[in-house]
Design an enzyme around this catalytic site. Structure first.
Site, mmCIF file in Angstrom:
data_model
loop_
_atom_site.group_PDB
_atom_site.id
_atom_site.type_symbol
_atom_site.label_atom_id
_atom_site.label_comp_id
_atom_site.label_asym_id
_atom_site.label_seq_id
_atom_site.Cartn_x
_atom_site.Cartn_y
_atom_site.Cartn_z
ATOM 1 N N ASP A 1 0.857 -1.177 0.000
ATOM 2 C CA ASP A 1 0.000 0.000 0.000
ATOM 3 C C ASP A 1 0.904 1.241 0.000
ATOM 4 O O ASP A 1 2.096 1.161 0.314
ATOM 5 C CB ASP A 1 -0.896 -0.039 1.243
ATOM 6 C CG ASP A 1 -1.753 1.199 1.385
ATOM 7 O OD1 ASP A 1 -2.343 1.636 0.384
ATOM 8 O OD2 ASP A 1 -1.819 1.741 2.502
ATOM 9 N N TYR A 2 0.329 2.383 -0.356
ATOM 10 C CA TYR A 2 1.145 3.613 -0.393
ATOM 11 C C TYR A 2 0.889 4.506 0.822
ATOM 12 O O TYR A 2 1.724 4.603 1.710
ATOM 13 C CB TYR A 2 0.886 4.387 -1.691
ATOM 14 C CG TYR A 2 1.690 5.673 -1.752
ATOM 15 C CD1 TYR A 2 3.075 5.637 -1.894
ATOM 16 C CD2 TYR A 2 1.075 6.918 -1.626
ATOM 17 C CE1 TYR A 2 3.823 6.804 -1.916
ATOM 18 C CE2 TYR A 2 1.812 8.086 -1.657
ATOM 19 C CZ TYR A 2 3.186 8.025 -1.801
ATOM 20 O OH TYR A 2 3.921 9.182 -1.815
ATOM 21 N N ASP A 3 -0.275 5.157 0.878
ATOM 22 C CA ASP A 3 -0.547 6.121 1.947
ATOM 23 C C ASP A 3 -0.615 5.441 3.309
ATOM 24 O O ASP A 3 -1.386 4.510 3.517
ATOM 25 C CB ASP A 3 -1.867 6.848 1.671
ATOM 26 C CG ASP A 3 -1.758 7.795 0.497
ATOM 27 O OD1 ASP A 3 -1.092 8.836 0.628
ATOM 28 O OD2 ASP A 3 -2.334 7.489 -0.574
ATOM 29 N N ASP B 1 -1.886 -0.514 5.980
ATOM 30 C CA ASP B 1 -2.191 0.134 7.256
ATOM 31 C C ASP B 1 -3.680 0.254 7.563
ATOM 32 O O ASP B 1 -4.049 0.591 8.681
ATOM 33 C CB ASP B 1 -1.588 1.545 7.286
ATOM 34 C CG ASP B 1 -2.348 2.495 6.377
ATOM 35 O OD1 ASP B 1 -2.347 2.262 5.149
ATOM 36 O OD2 ASP B 1 -2.978 3.443 6.883
#
Length: 315
Positions: A60-62, A268
């Site tokens: 995942d990124y954010d 997250d």
């Protein structure tokens, strides 16, 4: 769990879900997840062996690769993150997937230069970069159509925009696959949490009243997120496993029960939990944060995840 012949998305249990507005101090445990700092080099090598074929990362990124910012457009990759991705991209045995709710333009702009990264925009709606386009079949998407998407957004978007006007420091982000109400910019964190809880209740009531059965409303990290149930990161991960398995000469490895010699999955938020619950027990699944999770391991923040990824890049 994932297998060589099929890939089933396993939804997380209610025990792993946290209500919007719950202060971090009140989240009691990550429910058995082990902090990655306790992994010795030998233990990490057992989970991430040298050699032995291709290894896959689903990131995942954010909030995972990159820390959150008060506004989403500010959370661009840092020089350190670019250095890390360049190191991972240089490893020919690694297949790195960035699987994000960001749109294709953002992923192409910031990661398009890495020729071996697979960029999956807005979960599995389309694959950005490398000129790949993929749309899930109607049965996987719950037969959602553009007109249908517009209809449910017309019902829920006004409510979210009304909250954004009432609560200073909040904003609504409209995506092709969903809607996100951000409240990270609220000065009074208690007020932001209370507003998030109220908005969550109102949106879920609207979903029930309008019989929007394919729409899900979930709390995130300083967000309330609305999306179509058929649009999931876990489905994108399953598709990749099945496509890899179908390649000539590809086979299932005994260690992971998958086409890859090792697999790391990191995220997250609530949209990442189905990837954890769908993963084989041998996968290196990592939750970023302290909320209850189905992941085997956890880290405190994106910086600690990047440290783990540097260990993998150097292994």
């Amino acid at each position: 769990p994932l297998s060589s012949s099929s890939c089933t998305v396993v939804e997380p249990s209610q025990a792993t879900k946290v209500q919007a507005g719950t202060p971090a101090a009140q989240v009691s445990t990550v429910r058995g997840a082990v902090h990655v700092d306790v992994l010795s080099d030998e233990q990490l090598q057992a989970l991430w062996p040298r050699g032995d074929g291709p290894k896959a990362l689903f990131l995942d990124y954010d909030g995972t690769l990159r820390e959150f910012e008060p506004r989403p457009e500010l959370a661009v990759p840092t020089p350190e993150l670019h250095d890390l991705l360049a190191a991972l991209n240089a490893r020919k045995d690694l297949v790195v997937h960035i699987i994000s709710g960001r749109n294709a333009e953002f992923l192409n702009t910031h990661f398009g230069a890495y020729n071996r990264l697979v960029l999956i925009a807005e979960h599995e709606r389309r694959v950005a970069g490398r000129f790949q386009i993929w749309t899930p079949p109607n049965e996987a998407r719950g037969a959602v159509t553009p007109d249908c998407e517009e209809a449910w957004k017309l019902v829920l978007l006004p409510e979210m925009e009304d909250f954004a006007r009432q609560v200073p420091g909040t904003q609504v982000e409209e995506k092709a696959t969903g809607l996100v109400w951000h409240y990270r910019g609220v000065a009074d964190k208690q007020l932001g949490s209370q507003a998030a809880s109220l908005l969550l209740q109102r949106l879920r009531r609207l979903v029930q009243e309008r019989h929007l059965m394919q729409i899900t409303v979930l709390p995130g990290k300083m967000t309330v997120e609305v999306s179509h149930r058929g649009l999931k990161k876990a489905q994108a991960m399953c598709r990749i496993f099945n496509e890899q398995q179908a390649l000539p000469g590809s086979g299932k490895t005994a260690a992971t029960d998958s086409p890859f010699a090792a697999v790391l999955v990191a995220g997250d938020g609530a949209s990442d939990e189905p990837m954890f619950t769908s993963a084989a027990s041998s996968f290196l699944t990592v939750k970023v944060g302290h909320e209850p999770t189905a992941a085997r391991f956890h880290v405190d923040d994106p910086a600690q995840l990047r440290t783990l990824l540097w260990r993998i890049a150097a292994s």
